[in-house]
Design a protein around this motif. Sequence first.
Motif, PDB file in Angstrom:
ATOM      1  N   TYR A   1       0.818  -1.205   0.000  1.00  0.00           N
ATOM      2  CA  TYR A   1       0.000   0.000   0.000  1.00  0.00           C
ATOM      3  C   TYR A   1       0.856   1.261   0.000  1.00  0.00           C
ATOM      4  O   TYR A   1       1.906   1.316   0.641  1.00  0.00           O
ATOM      5  CB  TYR A   1      -0.916   0.027   1.235  1.00  0.00           C
TER       6      TYR A   1
ATOM      7  N   ILE B   1      -5.485  13.118  -3.749  1.00  0.00           N
ATOM      8  CA  ILE B   1      -5.546  11.667  -3.918  1.00  0.00           C
ATOM      9  C   ILE B   1      -4.949  11.263  -5.258  1.00  0.00           C
ATOM     10  O   ILE B   1      -4.155  10.316  -5.342  1.00  0.00           O
ATOM     11  CB  ILE B   1      -6.994  11.164  -3.772  1.00  0.00           C
TER      12      ILE B   1
ATOM     13  N   HIS C   1      -1.260  11.559  -5.115  1.00  0.00           N
ATOM     14  CA  HIS C   1      -0.707  10.459  -4.328  1.00  0.00           C
ATOM     15  C   HIS C   1      -0.588   9.187  -5.164  1.00  0.00           C
ATOM     16  O   HIS C   1       0.454   8.518  -5.151  1.00  0.00           O
ATOM     17  CB  HIS C   1      -1.603  10.220  -3.115  1.00  0.00           C
ATOM     18  N   VAL C   2      -1.638   8.849  -5.892  1.00  0.00           N
ATOM     19  CA  VAL C   2      -1.605   7.639  -6.721  1.00  0.00           C
ATOM     20  C   VAL C   2      -0.543   7.763  -7.810  1.00  0.00           C
ATOM     21  O   VAL C   2       0.161   6.799  -8.127  1.00  0.00           O
ATOM     22  CB  VAL C   2      -2.995   7.363  -7.324  1.00  0.00           C
TER      23      VAL C   2
ATOM     24  N   GLY D   1      -3.072  -1.197  -3.317  1.00  0.00           N
ATOM     25  CA  GLY D   1      -4.081  -0.207  -2.985  1.00  0.00           C
ATOM     26  C   GLY D   1      -3.480   1.075  -2.454  1.00  0.00           C
ATOM     27  O   GLY D   1      -2.294   1.132  -2.097  1.00  0.00           O
ATOM     28  N   ALA D   2      -4.312   2.115  -2.424  1.00  0.00           N
ATOM     29  CA  ALA D   2      -3.922   3.416  -1.887  1.00  0.00           C
ATOM     30  C   ALA D   2      -4.796   3.714  -0.677  1.00  0.00           C
ATOM     31  O   ALA D   2      -5.997   3.411  -0.674  1.00  0.00           O
ATOM     32  CB  ALA D   2      -4.092   4.515  -2.940  1.00  0.00           C
TER      33      ALA D   2
ATOM     34  N   GLU E   1     -14.344   3.109   1.400  1.00  0.00           N
ATOM     35  CA  GLU E   1     -13.716   2.651   0.162  1.00  0.00           C
ATOM     36  C   GLU E   1     -14.368   3.406  -0.992  1.00  0.00           C
ATOM     37  O   GLU E   1     -15.590   3.393  -1.148  1.00  0.00           O
ATOM     38  CB  GLU E   1     -13.867   1.142   0.008  1.00  0.00           C
TER      39      GLU E   1
ATOM     40  N   LYS F   1     -11.794   2.695  -7.445  1.00  0.00           N
ATOM     41  CA  LYS F   1     -10.457   2.824  -8.024  1.00  0.00           C
ATOM     42  C   LYS F   1     -10.175   4.260  -8.442  1.00  0.00           C
ATOM     43  O   LYS F   1     -11.007   4.917  -9.061  1.00  0.00           O
ATOM     44  CB  LYS F   1     -10.305   1.896  -9.225  1.00  0.00           C
TER      45      LYS F   1
ATOM     46  N   THR G   1      -8.817   2.322  -3.676  1.00  0.00           N
ATOM     47  CA  THR G   1      -8.460   3.392  -2.746  1.00  0.00           C
ATOM     48  C   THR G   1      -9.466   3.463  -1.608  1.00  0.00           C
ATOM     49  O   THR G   1     -10.672   3.283  -1.807  1.00  0.00           O
ATOM     50  CB  THR G   1      -8.421   4.746  -3.482  1.00  0.00           C
TER      51      THR G   1
END
Length: 316
Positions: free
Chosen positions: A204, A230, A233-234, A250-251, A266, A269, A275
């Motif tokens: 992760y 977000i 970050h990904v 996963g993130a 959750e 994606k 994520t």
Amino acid sequence: MFDSPLSASAYDLLGVDPAADAETLRRAYRLKLRQSHPDVGGDAAVFVQVQRAWELVGTADARASYDRRNGFADAGEPGAPSSEPAADAEKPAWSSPAPPRANARPDTRPRARSHGQPGGWRREKYLELIREWVGRGVEIPDPYAPHLVRSAPHEVRRLLADALAEEATAVIVSELGMGYTAWHDIDAGRAKLDHIVLGPSGLYGILSEDFGRPVRIKRGEVADVDGGPISTHVAAMRTVGRAARVKFGGAIVVLPDDDVEHAIQEIGKVRGVPTAVVGRSALSTVLRRGITGTRPLGGTEVFEIRTRLQAAVRFA
């Protein structure tokens, strides 16, 4: 709540000056309580915050402790020495940790392997900017003094808030046990990846954030926040993944408990990566059980991924 360098103070929430007398404070509390009561159409979250603010400053003893801890008893210009609190006075969350006691019993519980310095990059940047803001050449006895932090510009306080968030995440991860490995403050080219955590439930990338207020998630992103944290970050996860030749399962975005609507949310994606947005207290649960769409890793896989990351990770 009220513990972040970005959060409103109890006085801000009640709408009074920190120097207000007890009767003015009491009237302000009763007014805010009526205005925010859900039965008259008020905001339930604000109603709870108003009550919490009163717990912190509603009595003389509680108010004196709160004022010492948060710098409202201090005087002077930014950077000026503050009055010294009693030796046993509470300190704000961002104060430098006290040295361990000489006779303290060591913690012998197995810990996760940890590499890098969580929050280190942002703390260094904070110290640089707080000194520029106060003025070069001006002595700062304590760059984390509450009165100094609360008076600093938002972008400076944000650096410290995020450093604290990263440090809090690192503590939680360290307590997962020896089956986990963590890397902190990773260089991801044009960005920084806060944490990588590898364990039996998967690999992760973790983003630790503190916006100083409750947030909403809309279409896979934090609403009303510039920059798409977000998605950024990904993208940083993908950069590190390509360099190490590993695939993240996963993130995870970690926020203070008071700032999330659900402890575990959750959101599907983001750029093809499952994520979740979680409150801080739920992080260990998510890391142990995984996110929908990720798969557990066998012992051999964990060893191979750890070896590749160890060879490729560079720290910010």
